[in-house]
Enzyme design. Structure first.
Site: not given
Length: 506
Positions: A53, A307
């Protein structure tokens, strides 16, 4: 559209590495062997904030004018985007306020605060936090940094795909990408389909938070009435407007996976890397496993984006318990057995040498007893075989393996006070070497002379099994029972004076 993102993504590549690192593309030998395909893991869990992110967050904040920087930034996030914004703001000397759902794992909240951002906890989902963040933007004049619905954020996330194609110029059959609001899959799809259009781009979502899947089915964005929050990093009710515009004609499909399948994927990743991903971080591996099983695929090169790794330590207990079910290596069964001396041992003989993960039993009445048992298996076929065998011996069986209430609650509630008076009950705790068949051998030592009125056993993955047993021993049998204790050869402790027994079990 692709040309526009081509320019944005190339520009992002010149910016994001102020804070991001080029993460490795690691082989997963265990998964590859098990699935008979080449499985590669793009290790975004190794970023400074343990998630991809920060790429998009930093790229967006880097575009702010001096006047916007002076106003500060606000965002809403379940945690990973929050850390990205906090780190980006810290590097740029900008004030940051982060609105996070109250359900956000503590590890993510603490990480954001350590990066110097102000944290506001509001609501139970990302959408609740997002609405409150918008209100704060109006009140403060700060710039809102959207976690996924922004072209600069999407371009920043796309740098994952740039690295991937540079790291593996050889054949790739498909890339599996976790989906929450859609920023990561939009950016990666835009780059991959421009440069390697033959590669399939496959999104993966939890089956209880499938906002992109339902949007593609409907041909428009849909707001889900309810979503699950186990995979909190992707717990989003509606896919972003810009991500949906980008991906609807680019991606090949979306695969849905269950909580148990996510937990199994976390275990698979750990086995290959010794790293623990968060639930959202393991979505792609869970998707690969489901896709391979569905398609019967062999010999392909498949990439999963790991992720994120912002996992609360206390969630590992839940993950470990559900992983075996997700791998179809454990069955949970409720079985009714006759209430008579020796029936419990006969039931265990029927199960045979299979490993027992859990055994819960409490005397209820003089005619029958209910046993809750976890059994180690090698796939769903063996589960059906075991159930058929039990039914063939006239045991009523209810399969609880896919029963969510049983898995979350009932397995911890079996037992309690006996509904009937249990005469001459003695309570003992035993330890014995943990190996398949050890529980049955323990019961054989006991013989058939005494009635078992309580039994609790859970396999904790340790070298020794731990069993709590209630045994009805008449006073005249006490000497023979003591001889059994001396001969059994296992460490034991008398527990009938334990206040936990007196309060809850006797």
């Amino acid at each position: 559209m692709l040309n526009d993102y081509e320019k944005r993504i190339k520009a992002a590549c010149a910016v994001v590495y102020d804070v991001a690192r080029r993460t490795p593309l690691d082989a997963a030998p265990g998964l590859s062997e098990a699935l008979n395909n080449e499985i590669l893991l793009k290790r975004e869990d190794l970023q400074p904030v343990f998630s991809f992110k920060l790429r998009g967050a930093y790229n967006r904040i880097a575009q702010l004018s001096e006047e916007e920087q002076a106003r500060g930034v606000i965002t809403a996030s379940a945690g990973n985007h929050a850390q990205g914004v906090a780190l980006a703001a810290q590097r740029r000397g900008i004030k940051a306020m982060i609105v996070m759902p109250k359900t956000t794992p503590r590890i993510k909240v603490q990480a954001v605060r350590k990066l110097g951002a102000e944290v506001v906890l509001h609501g139970n989902t990302y959408d609740d936090a997002s609405a409150h963040a918008r209100t704060l933007v109006e009140q403060t004049g700060a710039v809102y940094i959207h976690p996924y619905d922004d072209p600069d954020v999407i371009a920043g996330q796309a740098t994952v795909a740039v690295e991937l194609l540079e790291q593996h110029p050889e054949r790739i059959d498909a890339v599996f990408i976790p989906v929450g609001g859609g920023g990561l899959i939009a950016g990666m799809a835009a780059w991959i389909k421009q440069h390697r259009p033959e590669i399939k781009v496959i999104g993966v979502e939890p089956d209880d938070a499938a906002c992109l899947y339902v949007a593609l089915e409907a041909g428009e964005r849909i707001t889900l009435p309810h979503i699950g929050i186990f995979a909190d990093g992707v717990a989003v009710r509606q896919v972003g407007e810009e991500p949906f515009r980008v991906v609807r004609d680019l991606i090949d499909e979306v695969v849905l996976v269950s909580t148990d399948e996510i937990c199994a994927a976390i275990m698979d990743i750990y086995d290959d890397t010794r790293a623990i991903t968060e639930p959202a971080g393991a979505l792609a591996v869970a998707g690969i496993k489901k896709y391979v099983a569905r398609e019967g695929l062999q010999g392909a090169c498949l990439v999963a984006v790991n992720s994120g790794a912002n996992m609360n330590f206390d969630r590992l207990r839940h993950v470990a318990e559900r992983a075996e079910i997700g791998e179809q290596r454990e069955a949970l069964l409720a079985v009714t057995i006759p209430e008579r001396p020796g029936s419990f041992r006969e039931f265990c003989k029927t199960i045979g040498e299979r490993g027992i993960t859990e055994f819960n039993y409490r005397y209820s009445d003089a005619s029958e007893a209910h046993v809750f048992v976890g059994v180690q298996l090698n796939g769903s076929a063996e589960r059906e075989e075991l159930i058929a065998k039990l039914k063939g011996r006239d045991y009523p069986v209810v399969d609880m393996t896919d029963n969510e209430m049983a898995k979350i609650h009932v397995r911890y509630m079996v037992g309690g006070h006996s509904a009937a008076m249990v005469d001459h009950e003695q309570l003992y705790r035993f330890e014995f070497p943990e190996r398949p068949g050890a529980l049955l051998r323990f019961l054989k030592h006991m013989g058939q002379g005494w009635n078992i009125s309580l039994f609790h056993y859970r396999n904790h993955g340790a070298a020794y099994g731990r069993v709590l047993v209630g045994i009805q021993v008449p006073p005249a049998e006490q000497g023979r029972f003591q001889a059994f204790l001396d001969e059994v050869g296992y460490p034991y402790w008398a527990e009938q004076d334990n206040p936990a027994y007196q309060l809850f079990l006797s």
